[in-house]
Design a protein around this motif. Structure first.
Motif, PDB file in Angstrom:
ATOM      1  N   ASP A   1       1.044  -0.719   0.556  1.00  0.00           N
ATOM      2  CA  ASP A   1      -0.255   0.076  -0.061  1.00  0.00           C
ATOM      3  C   ASP A   1       0.746   1.246   0.314  1.00  0.00           C
ATOM      4  O   ASP A   1       1.790   1.280   0.839  1.00  0.00           O
ATOM      5  CB  ASP A   1      -0.724  -0.241   1.245  1.00  0.00           C
ATOM      6  N   PRO A   2       0.847   2.059  -1.453  1.00  0.00           N
ATOM      7  CA  PRO A   2       2.037   3.509  -0.745  1.00  0.00           C
ATOM      8  C   PRO A   2       1.644   4.578   0.066  1.00  0.00           C
ATOM      9  O   PRO A   2       2.876   4.740  -0.112  1.00  0.00           O
ATOM     10  CB  PRO A   2       2.000   4.561  -1.958  1.00  0.00           C
ATOM     11  N   ALA A   3       0.362   4.343   0.854  1.00  0.00           N
ATOM     12  CA  ALA A   3       0.364   4.861   1.918  1.00  0.00           C
ATOM     13  C   ALA A   3       1.436   4.533   3.214  1.00  0.00           C
ATOM     14  O   ALA A   3       1.374   5.620   4.368  1.00  0.00           O
ATOM     15  CB  ALA A   3      -1.167   5.149   2.084  1.00  0.00           C
ATOM     16  N   ASN A   4       1.625   3.026   3.694  1.00  0.00           N
ATOM     17  CA  ASN A   4       2.620   2.637   4.278  1.00  0.00           C
ATOM     18  C   ASN A   4       3.643   2.692   4.025  1.00  0.00           C
ATOM     19  O   ASN A   4       4.986   2.078   4.647  1.00  0.00           O
ATOM     20  CB  ASN A   4       1.830   1.834   4.831  1.00  0.00           C
ATOM     21  N   ARG A   5       4.583   2.968   2.905  1.00  0.00           N
ATOM     22  CA  ARG A   5       5.465   2.688   2.347  1.00  0.00           C
ATOM     23  C   ARG A   5       6.881   3.587   3.191  1.00  0.00           C
ATOM     24  O   ARG A   5       7.292   3.140   2.649  1.00  0.00           O
ATOM     25  CB  ARG A   5       6.076   3.312   1.107  1.00  0.00           C
ATOM     26  N   LEU A   6       6.409   4.292   4.185  1.00  0.00           N
ATOM     27  CA  LEU A   6       7.317   5.164   4.703  1.00  0.00           C
ATOM     28  C   LEU A   6       7.164   4.346   6.746  1.00  0.00           C
ATOM     29  O   LEU A   6       8.053   4.794   6.986  1.00  0.00           O
ATOM     30  CB  LEU A   6       7.168   6.139   5.360  1.00  0.00           C
ATOM     31  N   LYS A   7       5.894   3.694   6.786  1.00  0.00           N
ATOM     32  CA  LYS A   7       6.558   2.530   8.235  1.00  0.00           C
ATOM     33  C   LYS A   7       7.295   1.368   7.796  1.00  0.00           C
ATOM     34  O   LYS A   7       7.715   0.928   6.932  1.00  0.00           O
ATOM     35  CB  LYS A   7       5.051   2.643   8.284  1.00  0.00           C
ATOM     36  N   ALA A   8       7.781   1.188   9.024  1.00  0.00           N
ATOM     37  CA  ALA A   8       8.831  -0.087   9.612  1.00  0.00           C
ATOM     38  C   ALA A   8       7.533  -0.566   9.450  1.00  0.00           C
ATOM     39  O   ALA A   8       6.114  -1.296   9.035  1.00  0.00           O
ATOM     40  CB  ALA A   8       9.288  -0.252  10.956  1.00  0.00           C
ATOM     41  N   GLN A   9       7.871  -2.474   7.704  1.00  0.00           N
ATOM     42  CA  GLN A   9       6.542  -3.244   7.454  1.00  0.00           C
ATOM     43  C   GLN A   9       8.122  -4.207   7.466  1.00  0.00           C
ATOM     44  O   GLN A   9       9.303  -4.359   7.680  1.00  0.00           O
ATOM     45  CB  GLN A   9       6.171  -2.865   6.189  1.00  0.00           C
ATOM     46  N   PHE A  10       7.183  -5.393   7.627  1.00  0.00           N
ATOM     47  CA  PHE A  10       7.482  -6.981   7.318  1.00  0.00           C
ATOM     48  C   PHE A  10       6.760  -7.485   6.305  1.00  0.00           C
ATOM     49  O   PHE A  10       5.730  -7.232   6.566  1.00  0.00           O
ATOM     50  CB  PHE A  10       6.685  -7.324   8.652  1.00  0.00           C
ATOM     51  N   LEU A  11       7.356  -8.949   5.439  1.00  0.00           N
ATOM     52  CA  LEU A  11       6.226  -9.323   4.735  1.00  0.00           C
ATOM     53  C   LEU A  11       6.000 -10.223   5.200  1.00  0.00           C
ATOM     54  O   LEU A  11       6.376 -11.129   5.434  1.00  0.00           O
ATOM     55  CB  LEU A  11       7.721  -9.958   3.636  1.00  0.00           C
ATOM     56  N   ALA A  12       4.164 -10.288   5.103  1.00  0.00           N
ATOM     57  CA  ALA A  12       3.427 -11.322   5.198  1.00  0.00           C
ATOM     58  C   ALA A  12       3.043 -12.483   3.784  1.00  0.00           C
ATOM     59  O   ALA A  12       3.162 -11.842   2.741  1.00  0.00           O
ATOM     60  CB  ALA A  12       1.935 -10.627   5.389  1.00  0.00           C
ATOM     61  N   VAL A  13       3.335 -13.333   3.932  1.00  0.00           N
ATOM     62  CA  VAL A  13       2.947 -14.590   3.010  1.00  0.00           C
ATOM     63  C   VAL A  13       1.777 -14.808   3.409  1.00  0.00           C
ATOM     64  O   VAL A  13       0.843 -14.671   4.375  1.00  0.00           O
ATOM     65  CB  VAL A  13       3.408 -15.930   2.995  1.00  0.00           C
ATOM     66  N   THR A  14       0.281 -14.076   1.893  1.00  0.00           N
ATOM     67  CA  THR A  14      -1.196 -14.626   1.879  1.00  0.00           C
ATOM     68  C   THR A  14      -1.070 -15.121   1.361  1.00  0.00           C
ATOM     69  O   THR A  14      -1.184 -15.527   0.112  1.00  0.00           O
ATOM     70  CB  THR A  14      -0.926 -12.576   2.071  1.00  0.00           C
ATOM     71  N   PRO A  15      -2.546 -16.089   1.159  1.00  0.00           N
ATOM     72  CA  PRO A  15      -3.037 -16.779  -0.006  1.00  0.00           C
ATOM     73  C   PRO A  15      -4.618 -16.390  -0.348  1.00  0.00           C
ATOM     74  O   PRO A  15      -4.833 -15.794   0.727  1.00  0.00           O
ATOM     75  CB  PRO A  15      -3.110 -18.668   0.979  1.00  0.00           C
ATOM     76  N   ARG A  16      -4.780 -16.937  -1.504  1.00  0.00           N
ATOM     77  CA  ARG A  16      -5.625 -16.646  -1.818  1.00  0.00           C
ATOM     78  C   ARG A  16      -6.557 -17.582  -3.199  1.00  0.00           C
ATOM     79  O   ARG A  16      -5.599 -17.916  -3.986  1.00  0.00           O
ATOM     80  CB  ARG A  16      -5.663 -15.453  -2.514  1.00  0.00           C
TER      81      ARG A  16
END
Length: 198
Positions: free
Chosen positions: A59-74
């Motif tokens: 989400d570009p709105a979250n780009r400057l926040k500290a983030q982790f990578l989540a694996v997600t199924p669909r």
């Protein structure tokens, strides 16, 4: 996954008879370890095709926040033409990666990883994605950033060279030209945005 099975498309509907598969995946929106993946796979038909999303999403709105990578199924709709009755839609499992802010609540994390509109995190891929959607000013803004990154890499290359060499000087000239192009594209993006919104 069959060689003849085309990749799933974002807007491909999943056949209604596969709703139970969608529900099974909805119970596990994020796979935090191998055990979670194994539990999910145990709920799905072993012959189901498996896909990997070619892009990490953000989400570009979250780009400057500290983030982790989540694996997600669909569950995605896949067009399969292998059967004797011709092309048909069937369900496939797609695994993706989504950047998730660390400080999000569990409910916010689920809401984020299940969004289907998240663009790729790669600048080039995001520009291509936005251009395909007709979001020209945003795509041009991404290309502006990409060109600036290319120019910076050219300058970085000169750090490994004799600074007085003609090659180092030529790279600095090319980096300057690319930065000028980036600036012009950035200005065009601003002008187009103002014309569209004005």
């Amino acid at each position: 996954m069959s060689e003849n099975t085309p990749a799933p498309w974002e807007q491909t509907p999943v056949p209604a008879e596969h709703q139970h598969l969608i529900d099974a995946v909805a119970e596990r929106p994020m796979l935090e370890n191998v055990g979670a993946l194994a539990d999910l796979l145990a709920q799905l038909p072993p012959e189901m095709s498996l896909w990997l999303d070619e892009h990490a999403r953000e989400d570009p709105a979250n780009r400057l926040k500290a983030q982790f990578l989540a694996v997600t199924p669909r569950i995605v709709g896949v067009s399969n033409s292998d059967g004797p009755e011709g092309p048909r839609m069937e369900a496939g499992l797609e695994l993706g990666i989504v950047h998730v802010p660390h400080n999000n609540s569990p409910a916010e994390r689920v809401a984020l990883v299940t969004r289907r509109d998240l663009p790729p995190d790669s600048t080039y891929d995001r520009a291509e994605h936005r251009m395909e959607l007709g979001q020209v000013p945003a795509a041009l803004g991404d290309l502006n950033s990409l060109l600036q990154d290319v120019a910076s890499l050219l300058v970085a290359a000169t750090e490994w060279m004799d600074r007085d060499s003609t090659d180092a000087e030529a790279l600095h000239v090319e980096a300057s030209r690319i930065n000028q192009t980036a600036a012009r594209i950035g200005q065009m993006a601003k002008t187009i945005r103002e014309e569209d919104c004005g």
